[in-house]
Design a protein around this motif. Structure first.
Motif, PDB file in Angstrom:
ATOM      1  N   GLU A  74       0.818  -1.200   0.000  1.00 21.44           N
ATOM      2  CA  GLU A  74       0.000   0.000   0.000  1.00 21.44           C
ATOM      3  C   GLU A  74       0.858   1.259   0.000  1.00 21.44           C
ATOM      4  O   GLU A  74       0.516   2.262  -0.618  1.00 21.44           O
ATOM      5  CB  GLU A  74      -0.925  -0.005   1.228  1.00 21.44           C
ATOM      6  N   GLN A  75       1.998   1.211   0.697  1.00 16.57           N
ATOM      7  CA  GLN A  75       2.859   2.373   0.846  1.00 16.57           C
ATOM      8  C   GLN A  75       4.275   2.041   0.375  1.00 16.57           C
ATOM      9  O   GLN A  75       4.590   0.894   0.085  1.00 16.57           O
ATOM     10  CB  GLN A  75       2.859   2.842   2.306  1.00 16.57           C
ATOM     11  N   LEU A  82      -1.029 -12.313 -18.729  1.00 11.88           N
ATOM     12  CA  LEU A  82      -2.066 -11.872 -17.804  1.00 11.88           C
ATOM     13  C   LEU A  82      -3.144 -11.077 -18.541  1.00 11.88           C
ATOM     14  O   LEU A  82      -2.847 -10.197 -19.348  1.00 11.88           O
ATOM     15  CB  LEU A  82      -1.441 -11.001 -16.710  1.00 11.88           C
ATOM     16  N   THR A  83      -4.406 -11.398 -18.241  1.00 10.63           N
ATOM     17  CA  THR A  83      -5.535 -10.666 -18.807  1.00 10.63           C
ATOM     18  C   THR A  83      -6.016  -9.632 -17.798  1.00 10.63           C
ATOM     19  O   THR A  83      -6.490 -10.005 -16.716  1.00 10.63           O
ATOM     20  CB  THR A  83      -6.691 -11.625 -19.145  1.00 10.63           C
ATOM     21  N   PRO A  84      -5.891  -8.348 -18.101  1.00  9.96           N
ATOM     22  CA  PRO A  84      -6.290  -7.322 -17.126  1.00  9.96           C
ATOM     23  C   PRO A  84      -7.744  -7.443 -16.674  1.00  9.96           C
ATOM     24  O   PRO A  84      -8.072  -7.094 -15.540  1.00  9.96           O
ATOM     25  CB  PRO A  84      -6.049  -6.007 -17.891  1.00  9.96           C
ATOM     26  N   GLU A  85      -8.626  -7.944 -17.568  1.00 12.92           N
ATOM     27  CA  GLU A  85     -10.042  -8.047 -17.233  1.00 12.92           C
ATOM     28  C   GLU A  85     -10.322  -9.060 -16.127  1.00 12.92           C
ATOM     29  O   GLU A  85     -11.420  -9.098 -15.583  1.00 12.92           O
ATOM     30  CB  GLU A  85     -10.859  -8.426 -18.483  1.00 12.92           C
ATOM     31  N   THR A  86      -9.332  -9.891 -15.796  1.00  8.86           N
ATOM     32  CA  THR A  86      -9.529 -10.881 -14.733  1.00  8.86           C
ATOM     33  C   THR A  86      -8.653 -10.593 -13.516  1.00  8.86           C
ATOM     34  O   THR A  86      -8.502 -11.446 -12.652  1.00  8.86           O
ATOM     35  CB  THR A  86      -9.208 -12.297 -15.264  1.00  8.86           C
ATOM     36  N   LEU A  87      -8.082  -9.388 -13.469  1.00  9.15           N
ATOM     37  CA  LEU A  87      -7.162  -9.037 -12.384  1.00  9.15           C
ATOM     38  C   LEU A  87      -7.848  -8.157 -11.348  1.00  9.15           C
ATOM     39  O   LEU A  87      -8.431  -7.123 -11.674  1.00  9.15           O
ATOM     40  CB  LEU A  87      -5.940  -8.302 -12.955  1.00  9.15           C
ATOM     41  N   PHE A  88      -7.753  -8.583 -10.096  1.00  9.53           N
ATOM     42  CA  PHE A  88      -8.247  -7.812  -8.955  1.00  9.53           C
ATOM     43  C   PHE A  88      -7.025  -7.498  -8.095  1.00  9.53           C
ATOM     44  O   PHE A  88      -6.395  -8.415  -7.565  1.00  9.53           O
ATOM     45  CB  PHE A  88      -9.272  -8.618  -8.153  1.00  9.53           C
ATOM     46  N   LEU A  89      -6.692  -6.238  -7.969  1.00  7.02           N
ATOM     47  CA  LEU A  89      -5.435  -5.860  -7.325  1.00  7.02           C
ATOM     48  C   LEU A  89      -5.685  -4.995  -6.095  1.00  7.02           C
ATOM     49  O   LEU A  89      -6.483  -4.055  -6.136  1.00  7.02           O
ATOM     50  CB  LEU A  89      -4.534  -5.120  -8.317  1.00  7.02           C
ATOM     51  N   ILE A  90      -4.980  -5.306  -5.024  1.00  7.07           N
ATOM     52  CA  ILE A  90      -5.094  -4.559  -3.771  1.00  7.07           C
ATOM     53  C   ILE A  90      -3.720  -3.997  -3.421  1.00  7.07           C
ATOM     54  O   ILE A  90      -2.726  -4.727  -3.420  1.00  7.07           O
ATOM     55  CB  ILE A  90      -5.626  -5.450  -2.643  1.00  7.07           C
ATOM     56  N   GLY A  91      -3.679  -2.702  -3.126  1.00 12.57           N
ATOM     57  CA  GLY A  91      -2.416  -2.042  -2.776  1.00 12.57           C
ATOM     58  C   GLY A  91      -2.133  -0.881  -3.705  1.00 12.57           C
ATOM     59  O   GLY A  91      -1.916  -1.078  -4.899  1.00 12.57           O
ATOM     60  N   THR A  92      -2.150   0.342  -3.174  1.00 15.34           N
ATOM     61  CA  THR A  92      -1.972   1.535  -4.005  1.00 15.34           C
ATOM     62  C   THR A  92      -0.600   1.572  -4.662  1.00 15.34           C
ATOM     63  O   THR A  92      -0.454   1.963  -5.826  1.00 15.34           O
ATOM     64  CB  THR A  92      -2.168   2.793  -3.147  1.00 15.34           C
TER      65      THR A  92
END
Length: 279
Positions: free
Chosen positions: A83-84, A102-112
């Motif tokens: 995140e930081q 990697l297909t962006p449409e199936t990517l869930f990303l956490i962390g700014t």
């Protein structure tokens, strides 16, 4: 010479102040990592309780993944990055482990921090969210992530989901990739009691328990990632602290040398003046 002494003294003061900041960041990261590690055990216990309830409710069952149509297989990825900043190459290591196709449409990303890095690589995730700065915000994060994931499943954007996060294996941080959806029922503990009498349908019961179990697994991955990020920050701050210590020692030695040179020059000047006065 006086200006040189003043400049070196000012530099030493600045280095000491920077060292105090680094030590404070290291202490905060250590406290957060410890808190997250202690809460992982609680989430594990909660997930184990739900798993036992599901096992009692359904008994032996075929792994639902066997019924998936291989041609329609679309695997989503729930990825936890930093995140930081000030965590070294934490996010880069996570992102570098992802498939090249990697297909962006199936990517869930956490962390700014991870989001900014992957955006620089020309990839826009289907969904992204920030990792909370405190562990009490993780259940809300899990709520938001699961809603986005369920919506993607309903729209047939994905048919299964893996989670990628930095965990703790054999006393060392390690990148882990595990299946979150569909739930692997074969991994549930064997039922030790007769099936309980229920007042609702088995499907409704399993759906409810499955959602709670999925939510717990997302929370668990988030806590591991939260702890790992802060441990990476501790390591980075330790390295920075060591470098600051070396620089401080070098400047203190330089200050002593310049001071000695100033004293020597002053003694020579006084001696020369006294010799000329006697002539």
């Amino acid at each position: 010479m006086t200006e040189r002494l003043a400049d070196i003294s000012a530099r030493i003061t600045g280095i000491r102040q920077l060292g105090a900041v680094v030590n404070a960041m290291k202490g905060i990261a250590a406290a957060r990592a410890h808190m997250a590690r202690s809460q992982v055990d609680v989430v594990d216990s909660y997930a184990a309780t739900i798993a036992a309830a599901m096992a009692n409710a359904i008994g032996p069952r075929t792994d639902p993944r066997e019924n998936l149509d291989a041609d329609s297989d679309r695997t989503g990825l729930l990825v936890f990055c930093a995140e930081q900043g000030f965590a070294g190459a934490f996010s880069e290591r996570v992102l570098d482990s992802l498939p090249k196709d990697l297909t962006p449409e199936t990517l869930f990303l956490i962390g700014t921090r991870g989001l900014s890095i992957i955006a620089a690589r020309g990839i826009t995730p289907h969904w992204a969210g920030p990792l909370p700065s405190h562990t009490n915000g993780i259940p809300k994060l899990a709520d938001d992530a699961t809603k986005a994931i369920y919506h993607a499943v309903e729209s047939r954007r994905i048919t299964q989901l893996d989670v990628v996060y930095t965990g703790w294996t054999s006393g060392r941080p390690a990148l882990l990739r595990r299946r979150l959806f569909p739930l692997d029922l074969s991994d549930l503990p064997a039922s030790k009691t007769d099936r309980p009498l229920t007042q609702i349908s088995e499907t409704a019961l399993l759906d409810s328990l499955g959602q709670d179990y999925f939510h717990a697994q997302v929370c668990k991955a988030a806590l591991h990632a939260f702890a790992a990020e802060n441990e990476a920050r501790m390591e980075a701050m330790s390295s920075a602290g060591s470098q600051i210590g070396r620089e401080l020692e070098a400047f203190q030695a330089k200050l002593r040398r310049v001071r000695q040179e100033a004293i020597t020059a002053e003694i020579i000047e006084l001696g020369t003046g006294a010799a000329q006065a006697r002539k």
